[in-house]
Scaffold this active site. Structure first.
Site, PDB file in Angstrom:
ATOM      1  CG  ASP A 142      -8.692  -3.103  -4.736  1.00 37.43           C
ATOM      2  OD1 ASP A 142      -8.301  -2.294  -3.886  1.00 37.43           O
ATOM      3  OD2 ASP A 142      -9.296  -4.141  -4.446  1.00 37.43           O
ATOM      4  NE  ARG A 164      -4.111  -1.668   0.006  1.00 39.07           N
ATOM      5  CZ  ARG A 164      -5.363  -1.575   0.478  1.00 39.07           C
ATOM      6  NH1 ARG A 164      -5.751  -0.499   1.097  1.00 39.07           N
ATOM      7  NH2 ARG A 164      -6.192  -2.561   0.295  1.00 39.07           N
ATOM      8  CE1 TYR A 184     -13.596  -7.424   0.599  1.00 35.88           C
ATOM      9  CE2 TYR A 184     -11.806  -8.899  -0.035  1.00 35.88           C
ATOM     10  CZ  TYR A 184     -12.287  -7.866   0.752  1.00 35.88           C
ATOM     11  OH  TYR A 184     -11.478  -7.270   1.676  1.00 35.88           O
ATOM     12  NE  ARG A 231      -9.495   7.973  -3.654  1.00 38.31           N
ATOM     13  CZ  ARG A 231     -10.740   8.403  -3.428  1.00 38.31           C
ATOM     14  NH1 ARG A 231     -11.244   9.377  -4.162  1.00 38.31           N
ATOM     15  NH2 ARG A 231     -11.462   7.867  -2.486  1.00 38.31           N
ATOM     16  NE  ARG A 275      -6.710   5.448   1.823  1.00 39.44           N
ATOM     17  CZ  ARG A 275      -7.587   4.632   2.393  1.00 39.44           C
ATOM     18  NH1 ARG A 275      -8.775   5.073   2.709  1.00 39.44           N
ATOM     19  NH2 ARG A 275      -7.257   3.387   2.659  1.00 39.44           N
TER      20      ARG A 275
HETATM   21  O1  CP3 Z   1       0.377   0.322  -3.094  1.00 41.88           O
HETATM   22  C1  CP3 Z   1      -0.151  -0.805  -3.252  1.00 41.88           C
HETATM   23  O2  CP3 Z   1      -0.003  -1.730  -2.428  1.00 41.88           O
HETATM   24  C2  CP3 Z   1      -0.917  -1.071  -4.554  1.00 41.88           C
HETATM   25  C3  CP3 Z   1      -2.305  -0.829  -4.490  1.00 41.88           C
HETATM   26  C4  CP3 Z   1      -3.283  -1.785  -3.806  1.00 41.88           C
HETATM   27  C5  CP3 Z   1      -4.586  -1.347  -3.459  1.00 41.88           C
HETATM   28  N1  CP3 Z   1      -5.294  -2.420  -3.017  1.00 41.88           N
HETATM   29  C6  CP3 Z   1      -5.080   0.031  -3.596  1.00 41.88           C
HETATM   30  C7  CP3 Z   1      -6.212   0.477  -2.761  1.00 41.88           C
HETATM   31  C8  CP3 Z   1      -3.220  -3.142  -3.492  1.00 41.88           C
HETATM   32  C9  CP3 Z   1      -2.041  -4.097  -3.612  1.00 41.88           C
HETATM   33  C10 CP3 Z   1      -4.494  -3.538  -3.002  1.00 41.88           C
HETATM   34  C11 CP3 Z   1      -4.831  -4.926  -2.632  1.00 41.88           C
HETATM   35  C12 CP3 Z   1      -6.060  -5.184  -1.865  1.00 41.88           C
HETATM   36  N2  CP3 Z   1      -7.287  -4.605  -2.025  1.00 41.88           N
HETATM   37  C13 CP3 Z   1      -6.177  -6.187  -0.881  1.00 41.88           C
HETATM   38  C14 CP3 Z   1      -5.071  -7.128  -0.482  1.00 41.88           C
HETATM   39  C15 CP3 Z   1      -4.094  -6.499   0.447  1.00 41.88           C
HETATM   40  C16 CP3 Z   1      -4.603  -6.281   1.825  1.00 41.88           C
HETATM   41  O3  CP3 Z   1      -4.671  -5.107   2.236  1.00 41.88           O
HETATM   42  O4  CP3 Z   1      -4.888  -7.261   2.512  1.00 41.88           O
HETATM   43  C17 CP3 Z   1      -7.499  -6.157  -0.395  1.00 41.88           C
HETATM   44  C18 CP3 Z   1      -8.099  -7.035   0.683  1.00 41.88           C
HETATM   45  C19 CP3 Z   1      -8.200  -5.157  -1.126  1.00 41.88           C
HETATM   46  C20 CP3 Z   1      -9.634  -4.803  -1.053  1.00 41.88           C
HETATM   47  C21 CP3 Z   1      -9.850  -3.389  -0.671  1.00 41.88           C
HETATM   48  N3  CP3 Z   1      -9.502  -2.291  -1.436  1.00 41.88           N
HETATM   49  C22 CP3 Z   1     -10.453  -2.907   0.520  1.00 41.88           C
HETATM   50  C23 CP3 Z   1     -10.975  -3.778   1.627  1.00 41.88           C
HETATM   51  C24 CP3 Z   1     -10.452  -1.510   0.429  1.00 41.88           C
HETATM   52  C25 CP3 Z   1     -11.073  -0.537   1.405  1.00 41.88           C
HETATM   53  C26 CP3 Z   1     -10.203  -0.325   2.598  1.00 41.88           C
HETATM   54  C27 CP3 Z   1      -9.227   0.792   2.377  1.00 41.88           C
HETATM   55  O5  CP3 Z   1      -8.031   0.565   2.558  1.00 41.88           O
HETATM   56  O6  CP3 Z   1      -9.698   1.886   2.045  1.00 41.88           O
HETATM   57  C28 CP3 Z   1      -9.813  -1.141  -0.780  1.00 41.88           C
HETATM   58  C29 CP3 Z   1      -9.572   0.231  -1.268  1.00 41.88           C
HETATM   59  C30 CP3 Z   1      -8.213   0.590  -1.744  1.00 41.88           C
HETATM   60  N4  CP3 Z   1      -7.370  -0.198  -2.477  1.00 41.88           N
HETATM   61  C31 CP3 Z   1      -7.591   1.852  -1.553  1.00 41.88           C
HETATM   62  C32 CP3 Z   1      -6.334   1.785  -2.197  1.00 41.88           C
HETATM   63  C33 CP3 Z   1      -5.305   2.871  -2.307  1.00 41.88           C
HETATM   64  C34 CP3 Z   1      -8.204   3.031  -0.835  1.00 41.88           C
HETATM   65  C35 CP3 Z   1      -9.182   3.715  -1.727  1.00 41.88           C
HETATM   66  C36 CP3 Z   1      -9.018   5.198  -1.795  1.00 41.88           C
HETATM   67  O7  CP3 Z   1      -7.943   5.728  -2.156  1.00 41.88           O
HETATM   68  O8  CP3 Z   1     -10.025   5.850  -1.546  1.00 41.88           O
END
Ligand code: CP3
Length: 339
Positions: free
Chosen positions: A76, A26, A153, A39, A30
């Protein structure tokens, strides 16, 4: 391919390195104001993920700003269920929501599995643009969710602490669960192969919900499908990160992957003993980055000593939390790089 910094790939393949490579899960997100600006311009997370130029831009930001040894493509894991016919929304402060879920044999039958790389061409285009923008400075990591985590999911329809709806399917309709897992696996393999063709140098499989399964269920419903992915992706190294699956480390250590990701609950020496032949990645508690600079240095150095220099990729034990000060992330990165 002639990468200027290929530490990540050499460490993944078990080759000698001069120093430990480091990146953070991640890292594109943010924590960076530069990310939040893009964003904002995109309007939503999904628009950003679907715009190859902007996705490439935020993928490269942490390389420029934090100095990490790898980029991870901004996308994602949920783009796969969407490509299979289940669109999702990202609800602010709540997380993902799937209006349509998978509950019956008919639902599984109706899922799309054809031409997946065309449905996901925006990710593939983002990878191509990122590779251009990186100019071979560092490797690019591609990724997908592990089949069980994606099933969670698709069946539950939203985030959950227990994913009890999804787990219910494993107990009450195991054949349906296996049919769904196989479809997800087939699609994921096609998608990851397309990522590699576009330039991804390493693939990470995220099994974020592994920790909610019992050891027997993990062996039955998760391991065989991850193994199919590991065997199919033979062009580049593969990392398996099964969050919470401390009980399955030995079995994960026998998969056809090169790297095993650890979370902070997993003891380092014990993990080395259980997974003797592979490179390990992890596993600092992301909450350490809420501490002072000297605490971060101390904890990071203790981690580095415990893992040793070879067959190791430094990372956090899960994604960096959005309210972390980027200077603290930098401190973590620089402590590894100057150790
Ligand atoms: O920098 C990185 O790692 C690459 C980007 C990345 C994102 N999601 C961007 C993201 C990666 C590798 C993921 C994987 C992901 N997504 C996983 C596996 C990793 C983990 O954390 O266990 C999972 C379970 C998800 C599903 C997901 N995506 C959820 C549950 C959420 C909401 C929670 C949150 O963190 O906001 C997301 C949203 C998400 N994915 C964001 C980002 C940057 C936030 C959205 C935003 O910017 O508004």
């Amino acid at each position: 391919m002639n990468l200027k910094n290929d530490l990540l790939l050499r460490a993944a393949r078990g080759e000698q390195v001069e120093r430990v490579p480091v990146w953070t899960m991640r890292q594109a997100g943010r924590i960076l104001k530069e990310y939040r600006e893009v964003r904002e311009k995109a309007g939503s997370f999904i628009n950003l993920a679907k715009s190859p130029e902007m996705a490439a831009e935020v993928t490269i930001q942490p390389v420029d700003i934090l100095g990490v040894d790898a980029a991870i493509i901004f996308s994602d894991i949920l783009v796969v269920p969407e490509a299979m016919g289940l669109p999702y929304e990202m609800i602010e402060k709540k997380g993902p929501l799937f209006p349509k879920t998978v509950k019956s044999a008919k639902d599984v039958e109706d899922l799309n599995t054809a031409h997946i790389e065309e449905h996901l061409s925006y990710v593939i285009d983002a990878i191509r643009l990122t590779k251009k923008g990186l100019e071979d400075r560092v490797p690019l990591i591609g990724f997908a969710g592990a089949p069980f985590t994606i099933l969670c999911y698709m069946v539950e329809g939203h985030g959950s602490k227990t994913f009890s709806e999804a787990k219910k399917m494993l107990y009450t309709e195991p054949e349906l669960a296996h049919a769904l897992l196989q479809k997800i696996t087939d699609v994921t393999i096609a998608y990851l192969k397309a990522q590699v063709r576009a330039g991804a140098n390493l693939i990470q499989v995220f099994d974020s919900w592994a920790g909610i399964l019992s050891p027997a269920q993990y062996s039955a419903f998760a391991v065989p499908y991850i193994q199919q992915i590991c065997e199919a992706i033979d062009e580049v190294p593969v990392t398996v990160f099964a969050k919470g699956a401390f009980f399955a480390r030995k079995e994960i250590g026998q998969l056809a992957c090169e790297v095993v990701g650890l979370d902070w609950n997993m003891d380092i020496q014990e993990s080395r003993a259980l997974i003797p032949t592979k490179t390990l990645q992890g596993n600092l508690d992301p909450c350490v980055l809420y501490g002072t600079f000297s605490q971060i240095e101390k904890e990071t150095k203790a981690m580095l000593k415990a893992f040793g220099k070879q067959r190791y990729i430094a990372n956090l034990g899960h994604g960096v939390y959005p309210d972390t000060d980027p200077e603290k992330v930098k401190c973590f990165i620089e402590t590894v790089q100057s150790f």
